[in-house]
Motif scaffolding. Structure first.
Motif, PDB file in Angstrom:
ATOM      1  N   UNK A  68     -37.048  18.833  18.134  1.00 16.25           N
ATOM      2  CA  UNK A  68     -37.571  20.190  18.189  1.00 16.25           C
ATOM      3  C   UNK A  68     -39.096  20.113  18.284  1.00 16.25           C
ATOM      4  N   UNK A  69     -39.626  20.435  19.467  1.00 16.12           N
ATOM      5  CA  UNK A  69     -41.063  20.268  19.700  1.00 16.12           C
ATOM      6  C   UNK A  69     -41.910  21.046  18.709  1.00 16.12           C
ATOM      7  N   UNK A  70     -41.522  22.281  18.414  1.00 11.57           N
ATOM      8  CA  UNK A  70     -42.312  23.096  17.481  1.00 11.57           C
ATOM      9  C   UNK A  70     -42.343  22.458  16.097  1.00 11.57           C
ATOM     10  N   UNK A  71     -41.208  21.924  15.639  1.00 14.52           N
ATOM     11  CA  UNK A  71     -41.159  21.276  14.322  1.00 14.52           C
ATOM     12  C   UNK A  71     -41.928  19.956  14.317  1.00 14.52           C
ATOM     13  N   UNK A  72     -41.865  19.232  15.423  1.00  7.72           N
ATOM     14  CA  UNK A  72     -42.624  17.981  15.516  1.00  7.72           C
ATOM     15  C   UNK A  72     -44.118  18.287  15.434  1.00  7.72           C
ATOM     16  N   UNK A  73     -44.558  19.291  16.192  1.00  7.00           N
ATOM     17  CA  UNK A  73     -45.980  19.657  16.161  1.00  7.00           C
ATOM     18  C   UNK A  73     -46.396  20.162  14.784  1.00  7.00           C
ATOM     19  N   UNK A  74     -45.537  20.962  14.144  1.00  8.26           N
ATOM     20  CA  UNK A  74     -45.826  21.452  12.794  1.00  8.26           C
ATOM     21  C   UNK A  74     -45.924  20.283  11.813  1.00  8.26           C
ATOM     22  N   UNK A  75     -45.016  19.320  11.944  1.00  7.78           N
ATOM     23  CA  UNK A  75     -45.063  18.131  11.083  1.00  7.78           C
ATOM     24  C   UNK A  75     -46.339  17.344  11.284  1.00  7.78           C
ATOM     25  N   UNK A  76     -46.801  17.273  12.519  1.00  4.87           N
ATOM     26  CA  UNK A  76     -48.067  16.600  12.793  1.00  4.87           C
ATOM     27  C   UNK A  76     -49.229  17.294  12.121  1.00  4.87           C
ATOM     28  N   UNK A  77     -49.242  18.609  12.195  1.00  5.64           N
ATOM     29  CA  UNK A  77     -50.304  19.383  11.550  1.00  5.64           C
ATOM     30  C   UNK A  77     -50.244  19.202  10.046  1.00  5.64           C
ATOM     31  N   UNK A  78     -49.063  19.328   9.468  1.00  5.00           N
ATOM     32  CA  UNK A  78     -48.905  19.200   8.018  1.00  5.00           C
ATOM     33  C   UNK A  78     -49.302  17.822   7.507  1.00  5.00           C
ATOM     34  N   UNK A  79     -49.022  16.801   8.308  1.00  4.10           N
ATOM     35  CA  UNK A  79     -49.338  15.429   7.904  1.00  4.10           C
ATOM     36  C   UNK A  79     -50.686  14.952   8.424  1.00  4.10           C
ATOM     37  N   UNK A  80     -51.418  15.889   9.066  1.00  3.33           N
ATOM     38  CA  UNK A  80     -52.731  15.555   9.643  1.00  3.33           C
ATOM     39  C   UNK A  80     -52.649  14.376  10.590  1.00  3.33           C
TER      40      UNK A  80
END
Length: 75
Positions: free
Chosen positions: A60-72
């Motif tokens: 899920x691209x949106x969740x992957x991108x959100x995970x990237x943001x959350x994990x910096x």
């Protein structure tokens, strides 16, 4: 027994073996399914930063991108 044939017995030895391969020009490309998992994103970011591998993330691209943001993590 040579270092190459020695059984790997710990996570640290796996990382050391991967770093040896990468430094010899054998850096691996991996594909990760369900990559939206926070632990997966963190592990892949760390491995890429250490020069061990390159990865293509699937999920899920949106969740992957959100995970990237959350994990910096820059994806």
């Amino acid at each position: 027994m040579s270092m190459i044939n020695k059984p790997i017995q710990s996570g640290d030895e796996i990382i050391a073996a991967a770093q040896r391969l990468a430094s010899s020009g054998k850096r691996k490309m991996v594909a990760i399914a369900a990559a939206q998992d926070a632990d997966v994103i963190e592990a892949i970011a760390s491995a890429e930063a250490d020069g061990i591998l390159d990865a293509t993330l699937f999920g899920d691209q949106a969740l992957i991108e959100l995970g990237g943001v959350r994990n910096r993590v820059s994806l």
